[in-house]
Each structure stands twice: as C-alpha cells, then as structure tokens.
Write a protein that holds these residues in place. Structure first.
Motif, PDB file in Angstrom:
ATOM      1  N   ARG A  58       0.836  -1.208   0.000  1.00 41.43           N
ATOM      2  CA  ARG A  58       0.000   0.000   0.000  1.00 41.43           C
ATOM      3  C   ARG A  58       0.870   1.257   0.000  1.00 41.43           C
ATOM      4  NH1 ARG A  58      -3.062  -1.652   4.843  1.00 41.43           N
ATOM      5  NH2 ARG A  58      -2.998   0.542   5.392  1.00 41.43           N
ATOM      6  N   ASP A 118       0.357   3.064  -3.402  1.00 41.14           N
ATOM      7  CA  ASP A 118      -0.586   4.162  -3.184  1.00 41.14           C
ATOM      8  C   ASP A 118      -0.003   5.328  -2.381  1.00 41.14           C
ATOM      9  OD1 ASP A 118      -2.412   2.429  -4.421  1.00 41.14           O
ATOM     10  OD2 ASP A 118      -3.059   1.603  -2.484  1.00 41.14           O
ATOM     11  N   ASP A 145       0.449   5.359   0.701  1.00 39.42           N
ATOM     12  CA  ASP A 145      -0.509   5.378   1.802  1.00 39.42           C
ATOM     13  C   ASP A 145       0.198   5.766   3.109  1.00 39.42           C
ATOM     14  OD1 ASP A 145      -2.231   4.687   3.940  1.00 39.42           O
ATOM     15  OD2 ASP A 145      -3.177   3.104   2.751  1.00 39.42           O
TER      16      ASP A 145
END
Length: 184
Positions: free
Chosen positions: A17, A21, A23
């Motif tokens: 992630r 992303d 994140d």
C-alpha cells in the motif's frame, strides 16, 4: 490497517500500500512497528541510543522513499527493512573510522624527539636482523605479504604453493619474529 491473522500483521500488504498508493496511514503503522525494533537492533549492534534512534529514523525514511523497490518475491518486509538498517549501520561505522578533513593536522608534523628516533632505528635494525634469521621460504612469504602487499591467495597463485602452506609458513614466521622482537 494491515490484514491480520491472529497476532501478526501482513506487513507485505502494508508495504505494498505504501509502494503503490503512497498510503501514509500504512506508513505510520509500519513505522510504529519497525522503528522501535530497528533501534533495539542497532543498539544491540553496539550503537549508542542517540545514534541508533537517528539511524532508525533514516532507515524508515529510506523505506518510504524506496518503497517502489520492494519486491515481495525476493524478501520479506522485515528482511528488506533490516537489510537497509544493516547497510546504514555499516555506513555509519565507516564514517566514524574516517577522520573528518578538518580533524586532520595541517602543516609540518612535529619532529619526533631524539629518544623516539633512536628507539625506532634500533627496532628497525632488530627487525632486519630477525628477518634475515628466518628460513628463506618463510622470509620470502613475509616479504610478499607485508612488503609486497599481496594476499595469501595471490601469493599462492604466484608461487604455486597450496594456500594452507602459505598460511602456515607466514604464521610460523610471525611467531619467530615476535619472539625475536620480545627478546630485544
């Protein structure tokens, strides 16, 4: 949060992630788990707490910056992160062993006093005598290793002697030299 199975978090999915992303919540989770473990690892490796803390912070910043390089088929998250930490630790040790340019003395070195010069000259003469007293085979190997700056393997390649023979002769020669220098 990362996927959990029992007590363990799936750190691979957390790092993916972060990788895919960017994140930040996943990074916070990863940071909270790994930063204290990195600091403990670095302290067990001989680092003082402040240096270990700084290095752990640098490692985690590197994890964020280089998350795109993480490949779960090559290493686990923990292995990848602790490899980064090990490399940072090695770099830090290398930096500590090298003097900063501003710490190096500039200008002519102080002349050694006469007593030191005389002692060094006597030691040099004594070592020359001890070298001359070595058996020729041992003396030649010592000269190649210490004055020729060759490794044991290079000497073996050069002379055709087995590596074990090279090591044994050098070890015996060094013992004889130590003994001769201790008797001076």
């Amino acid at each position: 949060m990362g996927q959990t199975t029992g007590d363990s978090t799936d750190w691979t999915s957390v790092l993916i992630r972060i990788r895919d992303d960017r994140d930040e919540a996943a990074f916070v989770e990863l940071f909270r788990h790994f930063a204290p473990r990195l600091k403990a690892f670095l302290m067990r490796s001989g680092g003082d707490p402040a240096l270990a803390e700084e290095c752990a912070q640098e490692v985690m910043a590197t994890v964020w910056q280089k998350a795109a390089q993480f490949d779960p088929s090559r290493a686990s998250v923990a292995t990848w992160i602790f490899t980064i930490a090990r490399n940072r630790r090695i770099d830090a040790l290398r930096r500590q062993k090298r003097p900063d340019p501003e710490d190096l003395p500039w200008g002519p070195e102080a002349e050694p006093d006469q007593e030191d010069q005389l002692g060094l000259q006597q030691d040099t003469e004594h070592l020359s005598e001890a070298m001359a007293a070595l058996p020729a085979k041992q003396r030649e190997l010592i000269e190649k290793a210490y004055f020729g700056d060759l490794t044991h393997s290079e000497i073996a390649d050069l002379t055709g002697l087995p590596l074990g023979t090279i090591k044994s002769r050098i070890r015996l020669a060094l013992q004889r030299l130590r003994h001769a220098m201790d008797r001076k």
